[in-house]
Design an enzyme around this catalytic site. Sequence first.
Site, PDB file in Angstrom:
ATOM      1  N   CYS A   1       0.800  -1.222   0.000  1.00 32.07           N
ATOM      2  CA  CYS A   1       0.000   0.000   0.000  1.00 32.07           C
ATOM      3  C   CYS A   1       0.834   1.274   0.000  1.00 32.07           C
ATOM      4  CB  CYS A   1      -0.942   0.002   1.203  1.00 32.07           C
ATOM      5  SG  CYS A   1      -2.021  -1.432   1.262  1.00 32.07           S
ATOM      6  N   HIS A   2       1.865   1.312   0.835  1.00 24.40           N
ATOM      7  CA  HIS A   2       2.616   2.551   1.001  1.00 24.40           C
ATOM      8  C   HIS A   2       4.128   2.363   0.890  1.00 24.40           C
ATOM      9  CE1 HIS A   2      -1.282   3.118   3.116  1.00 24.40           C
ATOM     10  NE2 HIS A   2      -1.287   4.129   2.278  1.00 24.40           N
ATOM     11  N   GLY A   3       4.570   1.139   0.613  1.00 17.29           N
ATOM     12  CA  GLY A   3       5.977   0.896   0.330  1.00 17.29           C
ATOM     13  C   GLY A   3       6.900   0.649   1.502  1.00 17.29           C
ATOM     14  N   SER A   4       6.366   0.383   2.671  1.00 22.99           N
ATOM     15  CA  SER A   4       7.249   0.070   3.798  1.00 22.99           C
ATOM     16  C   SER A   4       7.904  -1.284   3.579  1.00 22.99           C
ATOM     17  CB  SER A   4       6.478   0.092   5.115  1.00 22.99           C
ATOM     18  OG  SER A   4       6.089   1.414   5.423  1.00 22.99           O
TER      19      SER A   4
ATOM     20  N   PRO B   1       7.482   4.726   5.149  1.00 24.90           N
ATOM     21  CA  PRO B   1       6.468   5.314   6.031  1.00 24.90           C
ATOM     22  C   PRO B   1       6.333   4.649   7.405  1.00 24.90           C
ATOM     23  CG  PRO B   1       5.576   5.012   3.826  1.00 24.90           C
ATOM     24  CD  PRO B   1       6.904   4.323   3.860  1.00 24.90           C
TER      25      PRO B   1
END
Length: 126
Positions: free
Chosen positions: A83-86, A99
């Site tokens: 979803c956010h690339g962590s 993130p």
Amino acid sequence: RLVFVLRRDEKMLEKLPSVVDQLRDPNSEVAEQQPDYAATETRSVKPAYLVVEGSCTHLGCAPLMDFEVRPAEGWEGGFLCPCHGSKFDLAGRVFKGVPAPTNLEVPPHAYLSDTRLLIGKDEGAA
């Protein structure tokens, strides 16, 4: 809760030190992220087994397990949040510059025998 149990082979364990300089909290210093017995390089009671909650510490998304090593990308395997690339390594430790603020959480757990794992309680963890 979603919990991942990963059996790490020797090659996976050997890679843990190679990414330390890329991690935000390589020594698991955020005490709330794991019980004391998991504040180690492997973040586990038994080095061959990782037990972590399958919830990204950014917004709670479920990270994907991506254990394929891709040297050209500098990826040694671990967990990726789509979803956010962590990104998290094979010990659930968070990479810098993503993130997610902290490592994946290690829930309380105990080995009742060589083949039985109790998650949620850690009395007699060994």
